[in-house]
Design a protein around this motif. Structure first.
Motif, PDB file in Angstrom:
ATOM      1  N   SER A 124       0.704  -1.113   0.103  1.00 59.41           N
ATOM      2  CA  SER A 124      -0.071  -0.208   0.054  1.00 59.41           C
ATOM      3  C   SER A 124       0.954   1.334  -0.156  1.00 59.41           C
ATOM      4  N   ASP A 125       2.083   1.269   0.359  1.00 58.94           N
ATOM      5  CA  ASP A 125       3.135   2.332   0.261  1.00 58.94           C
ATOM      6  C   ASP A 125       4.020   2.525  -0.845  1.00 58.94           C
ATOM      7  N   LEU A 126       3.797   1.451  -1.908  1.00 63.22           N
ATOM      8  CA  LEU A 126       4.623   1.687  -3.097  1.00 63.22           C
ATOM      9  C   LEU A 126       4.182   2.881  -4.060  1.00 63.22           C
ATOM     10  N   ARG A 127       5.140   3.490  -4.501  1.00 65.78           N
ATOM     11  CA  ARG A 127       5.163   4.287  -5.580  1.00 65.78           C
ATOM     12  C   ARG A 127       3.996   3.625  -6.818  1.00 65.78           C
ATOM     13  N   ALA A 128       3.537   4.668  -7.413  1.00 65.68           N
ATOM     14  CA  ALA A 128       2.536   4.324  -8.522  1.00 65.68           C
ATOM     15  C   ALA A 128       3.239   3.587  -9.678  1.00 65.68           C
ATOM     16  N   ASP A 129       4.551   3.601  -9.762  1.00 66.78           N
ATOM     17  CA  ASP A 129       5.324   2.962 -10.782  1.00 66.78           C
ATOM     18  C   ASP A 129       5.653   1.586  -9.954  1.00 66.78           C
ATOM     19  N   GLY A 130       5.347   1.361  -8.951  1.00 72.93           N
ATOM     20  CA  GLY A 130       5.704   0.239  -8.375  1.00 72.93           C
ATOM     21  C   GLY A 130       6.931   0.187  -7.596  1.00 72.93           C
ATOM     22  N   PHE A 131       7.887   1.139  -7.665  1.00 70.41           N
ATOM     23  CA  PHE A 131       9.240   1.189  -7.012  1.00 70.41           C
ATOM     24  C   PHE A 131       8.968   0.910  -5.492  1.00 70.41           C
ATOM     25  N   PRO A 132       9.737   0.327  -4.710  1.00 63.80           N
ATOM     26  CA  PRO A 132       9.438   0.234  -3.245  1.00 63.80           C
ATOM     27  C   PRO A 132      10.412   1.224  -2.761  1.00 63.80           C
ATOM     28  N   GLY A 133      11.608   1.488  -3.059  1.00 59.70           N
ATOM     29  CA  GLY A 133      12.569   2.243  -2.462  1.00 59.70           C
ATOM     30  C   GLY A 133      13.555   1.034  -1.642  1.00 59.70           C
ATOM     31  N   LEU A 134      14.629   0.998  -1.909  1.00 64.31           N
ATOM     32  CA  LEU A 134      15.601  -0.041  -1.546  1.00 64.31           C
ATOM     33  C   LEU A 134      16.075   0.554  -0.174  1.00 64.31           C
ATOM     34  N   GLY A 135      15.366   0.385   1.025  1.00 60.56           N
ATOM     35  CA  GLY A 135      15.780   0.899   2.169  1.00 60.56           C
ATOM     36  C   GLY A 135      15.543   1.909   2.652  1.00 60.56           C
ATOM     37  N   ALA A 136      14.904   2.919   1.784  1.00 60.39           N
ATOM     38  CA  ALA A 136      14.587   4.376   2.109  1.00 60.39           C
ATOM     39  C   ALA A 136      13.418   4.813   0.929  1.00 60.39           C
ATOM     40  N   ALA A 137      12.526   5.260   1.620  1.00 60.88           N
ATOM     41  CA  ALA A 137      11.241   5.761   0.710  1.00 60.88           C
ATOM     42  C   ALA A 137      11.820   6.848  -0.137  1.00 60.88           C
ATOM     43  N   ILE A 138      11.523   6.920  -1.503  1.00 60.61           N
ATOM     44  CA  ILE A 138      11.560   7.920  -2.483  1.00 60.61           C
ATOM     45  C   ILE A 138      10.367   8.559  -2.748  1.00 60.61           C
ATOM     46  N   PRO A 139      10.149   9.996  -2.428  1.00 65.02           N
ATOM     47  CA  PRO A 139       9.089  10.491  -2.571  1.00 65.02           C
ATOM     48  C   PRO A 139       8.656  10.679  -3.997  1.00 65.02           C
ATOM     49  N   ASP A 140       7.111  10.965  -4.224  1.00 64.09           N
ATOM     50  CA  ASP A 140       6.815  11.154  -5.482  1.00 64.09           C
ATOM     51  C   ASP A 140       6.920  12.351  -6.167  1.00 64.09           C
ATOM     52  N   LEU A 141       6.902  13.565  -5.399  1.00 62.21           N
ATOM     53  CA  LEU A 141       7.284  15.026  -5.775  1.00 62.21           C
ATOM     54  C   LEU A 141       6.370  15.216  -7.143  1.00 62.21           C
ATOM     55  N   GLY A 142       5.405  14.394  -7.354  1.00 64.49           N
ATOM     56  CA  GLY A 142       4.562  14.612  -8.763  1.00 64.49           C
ATOM     57  C   GLY A 142       5.195  14.284  -9.943  1.00 64.49           C
ATOM     58  N   LEU A 143       6.306  13.653  -9.746  1.00 63.40           N
ATOM     59  CA  LEU A 143       7.157  13.149 -10.872  1.00 63.40           C
ATOM     60  C   LEU A 143       7.061  11.362 -11.026  1.00 63.40           C
ATOM     61  N   PRO A 144       6.307  10.977 -11.719  1.00 63.18           N
ATOM     62  CA  PRO A 144       5.719   9.531 -11.729  1.00 63.18           C
ATOM     63  C   PRO A 144       6.937   8.266 -12.195  1.00 63.18           C
ATOM     64  N   ARG A 145       7.909   9.096 -13.053  1.00 71.48           N
ATOM     65  CA  ARG A 145       8.814   8.059 -13.764  1.00 71.48           C
ATOM     66  C   ARG A 145      10.024   8.258 -12.769  1.00 71.48           C
ATOM     67  N   LEU A 146      10.619   7.007 -12.734  1.00 69.63           N
ATOM     68  CA  LEU A 146      12.000   6.821 -11.900  1.00 69.63           C
ATOM     69  C   LEU A 146      13.082   5.981 -12.655  1.00 69.63           C
ATOM     70  N   LEU A 147      14.176   6.433 -12.782  1.00 68.16           N
ATOM     71  CA  LEU A 147      15.107   5.645 -13.435  1.00 68.16           C
ATOM     72  C   LEU A 147      16.419   5.698 -12.444  1.00 68.16           C
ATOM     73  N   GLN A 148      17.371   5.068 -12.388  1.00 65.52           N
ATOM     74  CA  GLN A 148      18.397   4.913 -11.528  1.00 65.52           C
ATOM     75  C   GLN A 148      19.452   5.461 -12.477  1.00 65.52           C
ATOM     76  N   GLY A 149      20.192   6.685 -11.876  1.00 62.87           N
ATOM     77  CA  GLY A 149      21.194   7.124 -12.496  1.00 62.87           C
ATOM     78  C   GLY A 149      22.571   6.710 -12.292  1.00 62.87           C
ATOM     79  N   GLY A 150      22.850   5.970 -11.255  1.00 63.16           N
ATOM     80  CA  GLY A 150      24.053   5.525 -10.869  1.00 63.16           C
ATOM     81  C   GLY A 150      24.323   5.064  -9.460  1.00 63.16           C
ATOM     82  N   ARG A 151      25.613   4.882  -9.129  1.00 67.47           N
ATOM     83  CA  ARG A 151      25.907   4.525  -7.783  1.00 67.47           C
ATOM     84  C   ARG A 151      27.517   4.553  -7.650  1.00 67.47           C
TER      85      ARG A 151
END
Length: 279
Positions: free
Chosen positions: A57-84
């Motif tokens: 019930s707490d997942l983002r609309a795109d299904g991403f769970p946040g890996l250890g820390a929740a990532i806010p939506d900020l009104g931006l529905p698409r998420l891609l990983q930039g790097g690490r």
């Protein structure tokens, strides 16, 4: 603009169990004979200690769970990983108990020609339960983007030759994407829902996890190049897609290595700058 408000950190106790490590070996089609308590967790495999546990019930609309820390939506529905960026301070033994601390380190919002976007930085630290200093530190960046106004599938360009000292080709299929996502409890729809990837996000097929691309390169370094990674910086340049071959390439100067992943058209999809420790 950079958000100044402080963000909470989350601490979890993880167990680096032999059974979990064997599942990684099974996914990579590797033998399991040496996987037992006390053996060293291969560098690059610590992603299994960073899995999500976000309620559905707490997942983002795109299904991403946040890996250890929740990532806010900020009104931006698409998420891609930039790097690490990953630093290995010491080995993690299989069977060890690990204390993981994760949190949002920074949120920066920008507006450009393509519209508004945000860059979210997540910081992770993992230490053995009987130690005070970290065994691994990792920083991940994610891009939050607006919705596609009219999604269109991309068309591959003409293949070009890849030139490097050493190369290897891998083929990420649906089973591999599923298993990697399952190991991290990652329900991001671009990796598991083909209709969403195509019709909502505008990709031609399921997208290969950024972490899986990282694993391709760390395994290439570990198994084919016999490198003991000390640290690396990974940058995802362009998405890779399910069912399309990926070429891994490596060149080096001394202890500095440059590894890349190319898509099926010979275009760079990911770059890794790595430093190695002497074995």
């Amino acid at each position: 603009m950079t958000e100044e408000a402080s963000h909470p950190t989350y601490t979890r106790t993880e167990h680096c169990s032999a059974s979990l490590v064997r599942r990684v070996a099974a996914m990579l089609d590797l033998p399991m004979d040496a996987i037992d308590d006390g053996a060293v967790l291969p560098r690059g495999w610590h992603f299994i200690l960073m899995g999500a546990d976000t309620r559905r019930s707490d997942l983002r609309a795109d299904g991403f769970p946040g890996l250890g820390a929740a990532i806010p939506d900020l009104g931006l529905p698409r998420l891609l990983q930039g790097g690490r960026t990953v630093v290995y301070h010491r080995n993690i033994p299989i069977g060890a108990t690990v204390i993981r601390t994760s949190g949002v380190a920074d949120i920066t919002e920008k507006t450009g020609a393509s519209g508004r976007k945000a860059i979210v930085t997540i910081a992770h630290s993992m230490r053995l339960s009987d130690e005070t200093e970290p065994a691994i530190t990792e920083t991940q960046t994610y891009l939050l983007l607006p919705a596609q106004s009219s999604p269109k599938a991309s068309v591959p360009g003409e293949p070009t030759a890849v030139s490097a000292t050493q190369t290897k080709t891998v083929l990420p299929d649906e089973t591999l994407l599923f298993q990697y996502s399952a190991l991290g409890f990652n329900s991001h729809k671009i990796h598991i829902d083909r209709d969403h990837a195509r019709d909502v996000e505008g990709f031609p097929d399921l997208v290969v996890n950024g972490g899986l691309t990282t694993l391709f390169l760390t395994e290439f370094a570990r198994r084919e190049l016999a490198l003991n990674l000390g640290r690396f910086k990974m940058k995802n340049v362009a998405p890779l897609f399910c069912g399309r071959p990926v070429t891994l390439a490596a060149d080096h100067s001394g202890t500095q290595w440059n590894l890349k992943a190319y898509d099926d058209s010979g275009r760079i999809a990911a770059e890794m700058e790595a430093e190695v420790n002497e074995l």
